[in-house]
Scaffold this motif. Structure first.
Motif, short mmCIF file in Angstrom:
data_model
loop_
_atom_site.label_atom_id
_atom_site.label_comp_id
_atom_site.label_asym_id
_atom_site.label_seq_id
_atom_site.Cartn_x
_atom_site.Cartn_y
_atom_site.Cartn_z
N SER A 139 0.85 -1.19 0.00
CA SER A 139 0.00 0.00 0.00
C SER A 139 0.88 1.24 0.00
O SER A 139 2.06 1.20 0.36
CB SER A 139 -0.94 0.01 1.21
N SER A 219 -5.17 5.78 1.61
CA SER A 219 -4.23 4.66 1.61
C SER A 219 -4.65 3.74 0.47
O SER A 219 -5.78 3.26 0.43
CB SER A 219 -4.27 3.90 2.94
N ASP A 221 -4.33 0.45 -1.97
CA ASP A 221 -3.95 -0.96 -2.11
C ASP A 221 -3.52 -1.18 -3.56
O ASP A 221 -4.34 -1.09 -4.47
CB ASP A 221 -5.15 -1.84 -1.75
#
Length: 350
Positions: A139, A219, A221
């Motif tokens: 991430s 954030s 992924d």
């Protein structure tokens, strides 16, 4: 868990082990211009994008003259874009011809897969690249500023034989954010001139989304392309930026604060912000605070969306109607529409 804080800086090495990684990093950079002898029978990884353009002033819409630039990561391990075998480069996709890495990269001869992912813009404001061994996911984080469009291409994989058969390695970028567009108009049926009652519009800010303070961080992924949003900082609002007419953006970003915009007689674009996506409930979905010449303390305007679809990659339009009378009010009407799709890139494997 492996972490590389501020991974564009070789001096912030987290748990990587200091000088060893620094030496490897510098070695990688130093060989960027070196010639590479291709392996016998090697198949080079090349990217040949379709029309891909972007602008920091106007949200990415796949039309224009500026090339889309993105961080592209190549790995030999599922989800791990920090460990061994990882190659990273910021690439620009002007469209037309194929694009390769400055240090040519090849598919493994044993037919094991190569994994690619990407995210845009290709600047140094992405931080805390982290790999979780338990979930096999890398991430990366970023602060939202309201004016920078963020795009992501989830992890894709391909091996040498598959590349020779299909002849393509496709990367598909999608918007992470929602484009909020603010419009204004004077109430033509008002008993008094809205400009006389309100004066000029001097500022607009976003107070809440779905009843909550707007998110300021994301954030990302890199495997799924999914994102989670959070909040940092003490500011109770999120910035809105000035627009210069019908769907046009100033050459320079101008915060919609201490401005001087006359209330238009016809519906006109006055501001925009790129915000974290949300799922509308149809009740008090967006709350704006509007400042004017004669109401410097600000007036809140609440808008509800007739939709229950997640707003990533979509446009929310809020139209502010300035009315007068015994109690001057700002009526907020809103709508939601599709945004220009993200960018598809296809890979040509020579």
């Amino acid at each position: 868990m492996k972490r590389f804080n501020s991974y564009f800086s070789p001096f912030s090495l987290g748990s990587f082990g200091g000088f060893g990684l620094l030496f490897a990093f510098l070695s990688l950079v130093s060989c960027a211009g070196d010639s590479v002898v291709p392996p016998v029978g090697g198949v080079e990884i090349r990217l040949s994008p379709s029309v891909c353009v972007s602008s920091t002033r106007s949200p990415f819409d796949a039309s224009g003259s500026s090339a889309l630039a993105a961080h592209i990561y190549k790995s030999l391990s599922f989800g791990d874009y920090i460990g061994g075998g990882v190659y990273h480069e910021a690439l620009s996709f002007p469209g037309g011809s194929s694009v390769g890495f400055s240090v040519p990269q090849y598919f493994p001869s044993d037919d094991s897969p190569v994994y690619l992912c990407g995210f845009s813009p290709a600047d140094a404001l992405w931080t805390d690249l982290v790999y979780s061994e338990s979930s096999r996911v890398t991430s990366v984080n970023r602060t939202l500023d309201g004016r920078t469009d963020l795009l992501v291409c989830p992890q894709q994989s391909l091996n040498k034989s598959g590349a020779m058969e299909s002849g393509a390695f496709r990367l598909s970028f999608a918007h992470l954010l929602t484009k909020l567009k603010v419009r204004a108009v004077a109430d033509g049926s008002a008993p008094y001139s809205p400009s006389d009652v309100w004066g000029a519009i001097t500022g607009v800010e976003l107070l809440s989304v779905g009843g909550a303070v707007p998110a300021t961080t994301v954030s990302l992924d890199l495997v799924s392309g999914g994102a989670s949003y959070g909040r940092e900082g003490a500011s109770p609002s999120f910035p809105v930026y000035l627009m210069a007419g019908d769907d046009s953006y100033p050459t320079e970003d101008a915060l919609f604060s201490d401005q001087w915009v006359a209330i238009p007689s016809e519906v006109s674009d006055i501001g925009y912000s790129l915000i974290a996506p949300f799922t509308p409930t149809g009740e008090d979905d967006l709350t704006l605070k509007v400042y004017t010449e004669y109401f410097p303390q600000g007036v809140e305007a609440v808008a509800s969306l007739d939709s229950d679809e997640f707003t990533a990659g979509r446009t929310c339009v809020v139209t502010l109607t300035f009315s007068t009378g015994d109690k001057p009010i700002i009526q907020a009407a809103s709508g939601i529409s599709s945004w220009q799709s993200g960018a598809d890139t296809g890979g040509v494997l020579d």
